[in-house]
Design a protein around this motif. Structure first.
Motif, PDB file in Angstrom:
ATOM      1  N   HIS A  36       0.837  -1.199   0.000  1.00 36.75           N
ATOM      2  CA  HIS A  36       0.000   0.000   0.000  1.00 36.75           C
ATOM      3  C   HIS A  36       0.872   1.248   0.000  1.00 36.75           C
ATOM      4  O   HIS A  36       1.961   1.263   0.568  1.00 36.75           O
ATOM      5  CB  HIS A  36      -0.910   0.024   1.237  1.00 36.75           C
ATOM      6  CG  HIS A  36      -1.897  -1.085   1.255  1.00 36.75           C
ATOM      7  ND1 HIS A  36      -1.761  -2.180   2.068  1.00 36.75           N
ATOM      8  CD2 HIS A  36      -3.030  -1.281   0.542  1.00 36.75           C
ATOM      9  CE1 HIS A  36      -2.773  -3.004   1.868  1.00 36.75           C
ATOM     10  NE2 HIS A  36      -3.550  -2.489   0.940  1.00 36.75           N
ATOM     11  N   ALA A  37       0.372   2.298  -0.603  1.00 33.88           N
ATOM     12  CA  ALA A  37       1.064   3.582  -0.596  1.00 33.88           C
ATOM     13  C   ALA A  37       0.911   4.227   0.782  1.00 33.88           C
ATOM     14  O   ALA A  37      -0.076   3.992   1.480  1.00 33.88           O
ATOM     15  CB  ALA A  37       0.506   4.500  -1.675  1.00 33.88           C
ATOM     16  N   LEU A  38       1.906   5.018   1.147  1.00 34.56           N
ATOM     17  CA  LEU A  38       1.853   5.726   2.425  1.00 34.56           C
ATOM     18  C   LEU A  38       0.591   6.572   2.511  1.00 34.56           C
ATOM     19  O   LEU A  38      -0.077   6.600   3.541  1.00 34.56           O
ATOM     20  CB  LEU A  38       3.105   6.593   2.604  1.00 34.56           C
ATOM     21  CG  LEU A  38       3.141   7.443   3.862  1.00 34.56           C
ATOM     22  CD1 LEU A  38       3.116   6.560   5.112  1.00 34.56           C
ATOM     23  CD2 LEU A  38       4.371   8.331   3.871  1.00 34.56           C
ATOM     24  N   GLU A  39       0.261   7.240   1.439  1.00 36.26           N
ATOM     25  CA  GLU A  39      -0.919   8.108   1.419  1.00 36.26           C
ATOM     26  C   GLU A  39      -2.182   7.328   1.786  1.00 36.26           C
ATOM     27  O   GLU A  39      -2.962   7.749   2.635  1.00 36.26           O
ATOM     28  CB  GLU A  39      -1.071   8.728   0.031  1.00 36.26           C
ATOM     29  CG  GLU A  39      -2.245   9.669  -0.100  1.00 36.26           C
ATOM     30  CD  GLU A  39      -2.300  10.330  -1.464  1.00 36.26           C
ATOM     31  OE1 GLU A  39      -2.726  11.490  -1.510  1.00 36.26           O
ATOM     32  OE2 GLU A  39      -1.924   9.687  -2.453  1.00 36.26           O
ATOM     33  N   ALA A  40      -2.365   6.161   1.177  1.00 31.87           N
ATOM     34  CA  ALA A  40      -3.553   5.341   1.449  1.00 31.87           C
ATOM     35  C   ALA A  40      -3.549   4.843   2.887  1.00 31.87           C
ATOM     36  O   ALA A  40      -4.593   4.827   3.555  1.00 31.87           O
ATOM     37  CB  ALA A  40      -3.609   4.164   0.476  1.00 31.87           C
ATOM     38  N   ALA A  41      -2.376   4.444   3.382  1.00 29.30           N
ATOM     39  CA  ALA A  41      -2.277   3.948   4.759  1.00 29.30           C
ATOM     40  C   ALA A  41      -2.625   5.046   5.758  1.00 29.30           C
ATOM     41  O   ALA A  41      -3.302   4.795   6.758  1.00 29.30           O
ATOM     42  CB  ALA A  41      -0.881   3.406   5.020  1.00 29.30           C
ATOM     43  N   CYS A  42      -2.170   6.247   5.497  1.00 29.68           N
ATOM     44  CA  CYS A  42      -2.478   7.373   6.392  1.00 29.68           C
ATOM     45  C   CYS A  42      -3.976   7.678   6.391  1.00 29.68           C
ATOM     46  O   CYS A  42      -4.563   7.911   7.446  1.00 29.68           O
ATOM     47  CB  CYS A  42      -1.680   8.607   5.983  1.00 29.68           C
ATOM     48  SG  CYS A  42       0.068   8.498   6.379  1.00 29.68           S
ATOM     49  N   LEU A  43      -4.564   7.685   5.209  1.00 33.68           N
ATOM     50  CA  LEU A  43      -6.006   7.932   5.120  1.00 33.68           C
ATOM     51  C   LEU A  43      -6.784   6.873   5.892  1.00 33.68           C
ATOM     52  O   LEU A  43      -7.716   7.192   6.629  1.00 33.68           O
ATOM     53  CB  LEU A  43      -6.459   7.950   3.654  1.00 33.68           C
ATOM     54  CG  LEU A  43      -6.119   9.199   2.861  1.00 33.68           C
ATOM     55  CD1 LEU A  43      -6.441   9.004   1.379  1.00 33.68           C
ATOM     56  CD2 LEU A  43      -6.875  10.404   3.410  1.00 33.68           C
ATOM     57  N   GLU A  44      -6.383   5.632   5.717  1.00 30.36           N
ATOM     58  CA  GLU A  44      -7.060   4.521   6.394  1.00 30.36           C
ATOM     59  C   GLU A  44      -6.967   4.651   7.909  1.00 30.36           C
ATOM     60  O   GLU A  44      -7.915   4.352   8.626  1.00 30.36           O
ATOM     61  CB  GLU A  44      -6.434   3.198   5.951  1.00 30.36           C
ATOM     62  CG  GLU A  44      -7.116   1.981   6.527  1.00 30.36           C
ATOM     63  CD  GLU A  44      -6.451   0.698   6.061  1.00 30.36           C
ATOM     64  OE1 GLU A  44      -6.062  -0.114   6.925  1.00 30.36           O
ATOM     65  OE2 GLU A  44      -6.314   0.520   4.834  1.00 30.36           O
ATOM     66  N   ARG A  45      -5.824   5.118   8.431  1.00 30.09           N
ATOM     67  CA  ARG A  45      -5.624   5.243   9.877  1.00 30.09           C
ATOM     68  C   ARG A  45      -6.068   6.609  10.404  1.00 30.09           C
ATOM     69  O   ARG A  45      -6.023   6.844  11.596  1.00 30.09           O
ATOM     70  CB  ARG A  45      -4.148   5.031  10.241  1.00 30.09           C
ATOM     71  CG  ARG A  45      -3.573   3.682   9.877  1.00 30.09           C
ATOM     72  CD  ARG A  45      -3.969   2.539  10.770  1.00 30.09           C
ATOM     73  NE  ARG A  45      -3.651   2.804  12.151  1.00 30.09           N
ATOM     74  CZ  ARG A  45      -4.388   2.379  13.162  1.00 30.09           C
ATOM     75  NH1 ARG A  45      -5.443   1.666  12.956  1.00 30.09           N
ATOM     76  NH2 ARG A  45      -4.040   2.662  14.394  1.00 30.09           N
ATOM     77  N   GLY A  46      -6.427   7.530   9.510  1.00 30.98           N
ATOM     78  CA  GLY A  46      -6.844   8.860   9.940  1.00 30.98           C
ATOM     79  C   GLY A  46      -5.686   9.692  10.479  1.00 30.98           C
ATOM     80  O   GLY A  46      -5.847  10.468  11.423  1.00 30.98           O
ATOM     81  N   ILE A  47      -4.525   9.523   9.860  1.00 28.82           N
ATOM     82  CA  ILE A  47      -3.309  10.201  10.304  1.00 28.82           C
ATOM     83  C   ILE A  47      -2.895  11.217   9.242  1.00 28.82           C
ATOM     84  O   ILE A  47      -2.966  10.946   8.040  1.00 28.82           O
ATOM     85  CB  ILE A  47      -2.173   9.176  10.520  1.00 28.82           C
ATOM     86  CG1 ILE A  47      -2.580   8.152  11.583  1.00 28.82           C
ATOM     87  CG2 ILE A  47      -0.875   9.853  10.892  1.00 28.82           C
ATOM     88  CD1 ILE A  47      -1.687   6.939  11.614  1.00 28.82           C
ATOM     89  N   THR A  48      -2.430  12.359   9.691  1.00 29.37           N
ATOM     90  CA  THR A  48      -1.932  13.371   8.770  1.00 29.37           C
ATOM     91  C   THR A  48      -0.604  12.900   8.194  1.00 29.37           C
ATOM     92  O   THR A  48       0.354  12.668   8.926  1.00 29.37           O
ATOM     93  CB  THR A  48      -1.726  14.719   9.511  1.00 29.37           C
ATOM     94  OG1 THR A  48      -2.935  15.055  10.169  1.00 29.37           O
ATOM     95  CG2 THR A  48      -1.320  15.809   8.556  1.00 29.37           C
ATOM     96  N   GLN A  49      -0.561  12.758   6.879  1.00 28.57           N
ATOM     97  CA  GLN A  49       0.645  12.205   6.264  1.00 28.57           C
ATOM     98  C   GLN A  49       1.855  13.131   6.367  1.00 28.57           C
ATOM     99  O   GLN A  49       2.993  12.649   6.371  1.00 28.57           O
ATOM    100  CB  GLN A  49       0.381  11.796   4.830  1.00 28.57           C
ATOM    101  CG  GLN A  49      -0.287  12.842   3.994  1.00 28.57           C
ATOM    102  CD  GLN A  49      -0.748  12.278   2.674  1.00 28.57           C
ATOM    103  OE1 GLN A  49      -0.005  11.569   2.029  1.00 28.57           O
ATOM    104  NE2 GLN A  49      -1.947  12.590   2.274  1.00 28.57           N
ATOM    105  N   GLU A  50       1.633  14.422   6.504  1.00 26.76           N
ATOM    106  CA  GLU A  50       2.765  15.352   6.633  1.00 26.76           C
ATOM    107  C   GLU A  50       3.600  15.046   7.873  1.00 26.76           C
ATOM    108  O   GLU A  50       4.816  15.181   7.857  1.00 26.76           O
ATOM    109  CB  GLU A  50       2.272  16.813   6.662  1.00 26.76           C
ATOM    110  CG  GLU A  50       1.778  17.343   5.334  1.00 26.76           C
ATOM    111  CD  GLU A  50       0.403  16.792   4.935  1.00 26.76           C
ATOM    112  OE1 GLU A  50       0.132  16.755   3.737  1.00 26.76           O
ATOM    113  OE2 GLU A  50      -0.376  16.393   5.829  1.00 26.76           O
TER     114      GLU A  50
END
Length: 151
Positions: A36-50
Motif C-alpha cells: 500500500h502507498a503511504l498516502e492510502a495507509a495514512c487515510l485509512e488510519r486517519g493520520i496526517t501524512q505530513e
C-alpha cells in the motif's frame, strides 16, 4: 533520497532503516500492508501524512549523516560478510552468555518465580532456532548466493 507519500510502505522500510519504527508508532502495517502507498495507509488510519513524511525525512537525514550503508545497492558478497561479522558473530558470542545468566537467575529465583523456567525454555528454543538458522545460512544459503553473484 526522495520520500513521497506515493511510495509503498515496503519501499520506505527497505530504503530508510528507521521507517519501520515510525510506522509501528502510528500502527501502520508495513508487512502485510507493504504494497500500500503511504498516502492510502495514512487515510485509512486517519493520520496526517505530513507528520509521518516529516519523521521519515528526519530518519533519512540521520541515515545519511551517520554514514549508514545503502544496503540495497551493496554487492551481495559484502552484505554476506557484514551479516557474518556483525550479526552472526554477535549472536554466537552473546547467546551462550545470556544462557548462562538465565541459568543463574533461574537457580537463584526459580523457586519463588516458577514462570522463569518457562521463559528459559522459550529462550532455549529461540537460541536453538537461531543457531540452526545461522548454520543453514553459512553452509547453504550464503555459499549459493556468492556462487550466483560470481557467475
Amino acid at each position: 533520497m526522495v520520500i513521497s507519500n506515493e511510495k509503498t510502505l515496503g519501499e520506505l522500510v527497505a530504503e530508510i532503516p528507521g521507517a519501520a519504527r515510525i510506522l509501528e508508532k502510528y500502527r501502520i502495517d508495513y508487512c502485510c500492508g507493504g504494497k500500500h502507498a503511504l498516502e492510502a495507509a495514512c487515510l485509512e488510519r486517519g493520520i496526517t501524512q505530513e507528520v509521518i513524511l516529516s519523521e521519515l525525512e528526519q530518519a533519512a537525514t540521520l541515515q545519511s549523516q551517520t554514514g549508514e550503508r545503502e544496503w540495497n545497492t551493496t554487492p551481495l558478497r559484502e552484505l554476506i560478510d557484514h551479516i557474518l561479522c556483525s550479526h552472526h558473530a554477535y549472536l554466537k558470542s552473546e547467546l551462550p552468555r545470556i544462557a548462562e545468566l538465565f541459568d543463574k537467575v533461574v537457580r537463584a529465583h526459580g523457586d519463588r518465580e516458577p514462570v522463569l523456567f518457562q521463559v528459559r525454555e522459550i529462550f532455549t528454543a529461540l537460541r536453538e532456532e537461531l543457531d540452526a538458522h545461522m548454520m543453514r545460512e553459512e553452509l547453504i544459503l550464503f555459499p549459493a548466493i556468492a556462487e550466483l553473484e560470481a557467475a
